[in-house]
Design an enzyme around this catalytic site. Structure first.
Site, short mmCIF file in Angstrom:
data_model
loop_
_atom_site.label_atom_id
_atom_site.label_comp_id
_atom_site.label_asym_id
_atom_site.label_seq_id
_atom_site.Cartn_x
_atom_site.Cartn_y
_atom_site.Cartn_z
N ALA A 124 0.67 -5.72 16.31
CA ALA A 124 -0.95 -5.54 16.30
C ALA A 124 -1.28 -4.11 15.47
O ALA A 124 -1.34 -2.92 16.23
CB ALA A 124 -1.40 -5.69 17.73
N GLY A 131 -8.17 -2.77 8.09
CA GLY A 131 -7.16 -3.26 7.53
C GLY A 131 -6.15 -2.80 6.94
O GLY A 131 -5.03 -2.01 7.02
N TRP A 158 -6.10 -10.51 13.39
CA TRP A 158 -5.28 -10.97 12.51
C TRP A 158 -3.64 -11.21 13.06
O TRP A 158 -2.94 -10.61 12.39
CB TRP A 158 -5.29 -10.53 11.09
CG TRP A 158 -6.74 -10.72 10.47
CD1 TRP A 158 -7.43 -9.71 10.29
CD2 TRP A 158 -7.30 -11.76 10.18
NE1 TRP A 158 -8.85 -10.13 9.67
CE2 TRP A 158 -8.62 -11.67 9.64
CE3 TRP A 158 -6.99 -13.15 10.16
CZ2 TRP A 158 -9.50 -12.51 9.25
CZ3 TRP A 158 -7.79 -14.17 9.82
CH2 TRP A 158 -8.96 -13.83 9.33
N THR A 160 -0.81 -12.22 14.04
CA THR A 160 0.09 -13.57 13.76
C THR A 160 0.92 -13.82 15.08
O THR A 160 1.46 -12.80 15.60
CB THR A 160 1.09 -13.25 12.70
OG1 THR A 160 0.25 -12.88 11.40
CG2 THR A 160 2.10 -14.40 12.44
N GLN A 281 6.48 -30.48 -24.81
CA GLN A 281 6.47 -28.89 -24.97
C GLN A 281 5.69 -28.26 -23.88
O GLN A 281 6.05 -27.00 -23.52
CB GLN A 281 6.42 -28.25 -26.46
CG GLN A 281 7.65 -28.65 -27.03
CD GLN A 281 7.48 -28.25 -28.66
OE1 GLN A 281 6.67 -27.68 -29.01
NE2 GLN A 281 8.63 -28.43 -29.15
N GLU A 369 0.39 -7.92 5.33
CA GLU A 369 1.44 -7.05 5.27
C GLU A 369 1.06 -6.04 4.15
O GLU A 369 2.01 -5.53 3.46
CB GLU A 369 2.92 -7.45 5.40
CG GLU A 369 3.05 -7.98 6.72
CD GLU A 369 4.56 -8.39 7.03
OE1 GLU A 369 5.32 -7.53 6.44
OE2 GLU A 369 4.95 -9.38 7.99
N GLY A 370 -0.10 -5.91 3.67
CA GLY A 370 -0.48 -5.24 2.56
C GLY A 370 -0.83 -6.09 1.41
O GLY A 370 0.05 -6.56 0.98
N1 CAA Z 1 7.29 5.31 5.92
C1 CAA Z 1 7.43 6.47 6.69
N2 CAA Z 1 6.30 7.36 6.79
C2 CAA Z 1 5.28 6.75 5.91
C3 CAA Z 1 5.21 5.82 5.39
C4 CAA Z 1 6.33 4.95 5.32
N3 CAA Z 1 6.33 3.82 4.24
N4 CAA Z 1 3.93 5.54 4.58
C5 CAA Z 1 3.27 6.73 4.84
N5 CAA Z 1 3.91 7.33 6.00
C6 CAA Z 1 3.51 8.98 6.51
C7 CAA Z 1 3.10 9.89 5.31
O1 CAA Z 1 4.22 10.36 4.92
C8 CAA Z 1 2.20 10.60 5.91
O2 CAA Z 1 3.11 11.71 6.82
P1 CAA Z 1 3.08 13.17 6.38
O3 CAA Z 1 1.84 13.52 5.85
O4 CAA Z 1 3.77 13.74 7.38
O5 CAA Z 1 3.72 13.07 4.96
C9 CAA Z 1 1.56 9.65 6.95
O6 CAA Z 1 2.51 8.75 7.12
C10 CAA Z 1 0.25 9.11 6.49
O7 CAA Z 1 0.41 8.77 5.22
P2 CAA Z 1 -0.75 8.41 4.07
O8 CAA Z 1 -1.34 9.65 3.99
O9 CAA Z 1 -0.02 8.10 2.88
O10 CAA Z 1 -1.61 7.52 4.85
P3 CAA Z 1 -2.99 6.64 4.38
O11 CAA Z 1 -3.96 6.66 5.32
O12 CAA Z 1 -3.30 7.34 3.01
O13 CAA Z 1 -2.39 5.14 4.19
C11 CAA Z 1 -1.46 3.32 3.08
C12 CAA Z 1 -1.27 4.81 3.42
C13 CAA Z 1 -0.25 2.97 2.27
C14 CAA Z 1 -2.70 2.73 2.37
C15 CAA Z 1 -1.08 2.33 4.51
O14 CAA Z 1 -2.44 2.59 5.33
C16 CAA Z 1 -0.97 1.03 4.26
O15 CAA Z 1 0.02 0.56 4.08
N6 CAA Z 1 -1.97 0.08 4.36
C17 CAA Z 1 -1.77 -1.56 4.69
C18 CAA Z 1 -1.68 -1.72 6.09
C19 CAA Z 1 -0.92 -2.96 6.12
O16 CAA Z 1 -0.14 -3.32 5.31
N7 CAA Z 1 -1.48 -3.96 6.84
C20 CAA Z 1 -0.91 -5.04 7.20
C21 CAA Z 1 -1.12 -5.44 8.81
S1 CAA Z 1 0.19 -6.21 9.45
C22 CAA Z 1 0.29 -7.80 9.11
O17 CAA Z 1 -0.35 -8.20 8.02
C23 CAA Z 1 0.98 -8.31 9.93
C24 CAA Z 1 0.95 -9.85 10.23
O18 CAA Z 1 0.60 -10.31 11.21
C25 CAA Z 1 1.86 -10.71 9.28
#
Ligand code: CAA
Length: 387
Positions: A124, A131, A158, A160, A281, A369-370
């Protein structure tokens, strides 16, 4: 470089394929129409080890590797993407995070229950107003005065498997001023007071996988159910998604594989203008491009799985590998399913054949998942170091 699969990888692939062909494929269309959750199949998949493929046997799993997980996900999703969705959340989003960040007690209790298929897990993160911008969440967790538990107030969307989940990994802020660094992760028991579910969402595709909103209202979470340290939640959420995206890439490969296979068979059987349509083709060109994109998606997904296996030893991040595999495989699946509908003509639009289901199911892989936009942002940020 060696593309050969190990004996164990071939074994889990064959077991998943047999189960998918015999138990999932025959009921997939029925579940798609009724939108009923395939509980009996999920329990049987747990018994086969498919609900915790990478989980060590001591915690109720199959003790296999990420390539084995990807191969099994492809087979299950080729038969029915909705079964694949439920499987991926249990494996990647629930078990994987607790295995990586959990205490011994958390692994023995929660991973064991989910990996064995005895119970269903969920994740969650998303909220009605956040999102893609996950770190702007409004859910709050406040430590009680005696430090024994957190009081959580949260609204998550959302989710799942939400309608059937016994346990969730949930993210809430313990320090709103700290932004992403103020988020913490918790293991939630849905049978505790303060937990409630909203309505099940009516969806375009993966209709047998149930999705709902959940609400926590003054929910008391024992402090020992916090996952990782306070403030470590966003890192946990993101690293769990890095691995989760490999599962979604595999799901997309499965859908694409099914759409491609149906198209080859139709091109061989269907006649027009006195010959099989596969000898024209324009159809050959479609099939060639579908096959090439399918195999490119498969390779990128398997490479990401291999990268995760290496990272499990070194502790490195697999953000780039997971995002590239998901981006490419999901867009390939959507494109291949689109071609499959076109190639089948009127039959592609009919519920008498499964291709219209593949088309509807493929779409979600570009969203959850993004989104594809978020994967492109992650890839470009990782490559340039710019924000
Ligand atoms: N691994 C480890 N640490 C990470 C990381 C990763 N992959 N990505 C970011 N971080 C850390 C960063 O290093 C940062 O820490 P530091 O400042 O110490 O370096 C901190 O987290 C914040 O990172 P960002 O500043 O990059 O964060 P942001 O607010 O700009 O967000 C984003 C980045 C990539 C947009 C992220 O918010 C994201 O991936 N969004 C999409 C969310 C998503 O995928 N949602 C899907 C919901 S789940 C779903 O769909 C499930 C289901 O039921 C099937």
């Amino acid at each position: 470089m060696d593309f050969k699969l190990t004996d164990e990888q071939q074994m889990i692939q064959a077991a998943a394929r047999d189960f998918a062909e015999q138990q999932i494929a025959p009921v997939a269309a029925e579940h798609d129409v009724s939108g009923t959750f395939p509980l009996a199949n999920i329990e049987a998949m747990g018994e086969l080890g498919l609900m915790g493929i990478e989980v060590p046997e001591a915690y109720g799993g199959a003790g296999l590797d990420t390539i084995g997980y990807v191969l099994a996900m492809i087979e299950v999703s080729a038969a029915d993407a909705a079964h694949g969705t439920i499987m991926s959340v249990n494996n990647s989003l629930f078990c994987n995070g607790i295995l990586k960040y959990g205490t011994e007690a958390q692994k023995s209790t929660y991973v064991k229950a989910i990996a064995s298929g005895e119970k269903i897990g969920a994740y969650a993160l998303s909220e009605p107003q956040s999102g893609s911008d996950a770190s702007s969440m409004k859910s709050r967790a406040v430590l009680s005065d005696d430090g024994s538990h957190y009081i959580i107030n949260a609204r998550k969307s959302w989710i799942t498997s939400g309608p059937h989940a016994r346990y969730l990994v949930l993210f809430a802020s313990t320090n709103p001023e700290a932004g992403a660094k103020g988020i913490s992760a918790f293991i939630i028991d849905t049978q505790t007071d303060g937990f409630s579910r909203g309505k099940t969402e009516p969806k375009l595709g993966i209709r047998a996988s149930a999705t709902c909103e959940i609400e926590l209202s003054d929910y008391r979470c024992p402090v020992e159910n916090r996952l990782g340290e306070e403030g470590e939640g966003f890192k946990i959420a993101m690293s769990v998604l890095d691995a989760g995206r490999i599962g979604i890439a595999a799901q997309a490969v499965g859908i694409a594989q099914a759409a491609y296979k149906a198209s080859v068979s139709y091109a061989r059987d269907r006649k027009a203008f006195g010959q099989e349509i596969g000898s024209f083709q324009m159809i050959q060109s479609k099939l060639a491009d579908m096959k090439t994109r399918l195999e490119a998606a498969r390779l990128l997904t398997l490479r990401a799985a291999w990268a995760k296996m290496e990272a499990d030893k070194t502790g490195q991040r697999i953000t780039l590998d997971g995002s590239m595999a998901k981006l490419f495989a999901s867009e390939a699946a959507m494109w291949i399913a689109h071609q499959a509908v076109q190639l089948h003509g009127g039959m592609g639009y009919s519920k008498e054949m499964p291709v219209e289901r593949y088309f509807r199911d493929a779409k979600i892989t570009e969203i959850y998942e993004g989104t594809s936009e978020i994967q492109r942002l992650v890839i470009a940020r990782t490559e340039t170091g710019l924000r």
